[in-house]
Design an enzyme around this catalytic site. Sequence first.
Site, PDB file in Angstrom:
ATOM      1  N   CYS A  65      23.376 -46.193   4.733  1.00 32.87           N
ATOM      2  CA  CYS A  65      23.295 -45.069   3.879  1.00 32.87           C
ATOM      3  C   CYS A  65      23.356 -45.691   2.571  1.00 32.87           C
ATOM      4  CB  CYS A  65      24.196 -43.932   4.344  1.00 32.87           C
ATOM      5  SG  CYS A  65      26.035 -44.127   4.035  1.00 32.87           S
ATOM      6  N   HIS A  98      38.139 -59.106  16.176  1.00 32.05           N
ATOM      7  CA  HIS A  98      39.305 -58.345  16.233  1.00 32.05           C
ATOM      8  C   HIS A  98      39.119 -57.050  16.878  1.00 32.05           C
ATOM      9  CE1 HIS A  98      42.168 -61.305  13.575  1.00 32.05           C
ATOM     10  NE2 HIS A  98      41.267 -62.117  14.207  1.00 32.05           N
TER      11      HIS A  98
END
Length: 170
Positions: A65, A98
């Site tokens: 966006c 992670h």
Amino acid sequence: MKIALGADHAGFVDKDRIARMLRDSGHEIMDYGTHDATPVDYPQYGYAVGEAVASGQAERGIVVCGSSLGIAMAANKVPGVRCAPVAEPLSAELARRHNDANVLAVSERLTGWEMLERLVQVFLATPFDGGRHAHRVEQLFEFGDAQRSRTLRDIERGTVSGAETPKEML
Ligand code: RB5
């Protein structure tokens, strides 16, 4: 890889470029639009990509966006989605290593194409490290009533308790 794409009117140009780039390198693309500059509401596109990934129809999702932020917020409402809005490659890498991010959010208005191309490549190529990160990622989906009560108790006490990583997971 099967990859779901979605964007609003402020992101569809780069979404289409990403689609071409990924098709050229052999990926299968599910393109949920939008396809032109007519103003649309970004949440609908974030939800569509999020559901495609959460349901397993797509392995990964990429949303675009104007800023990357609104469509990321929308995708993250879908249970099972871990969407990372990212603007530089190290964050794209860490979002995978992670956090096992399964949706990438990028900005058409703030990020140049060459950087964006790199972000997509890093996001798709980097594995999840697992290990100590795995149970933390699991906790992201445990925010039900029990977790809320625990968090509200922590707030009352003024400190977060029991957040230590178990030794065997270090
Ligand atoms: C559209 O003008 C813009 O607000 C949208 O693309 C996005 O940046 C919202 O977070």
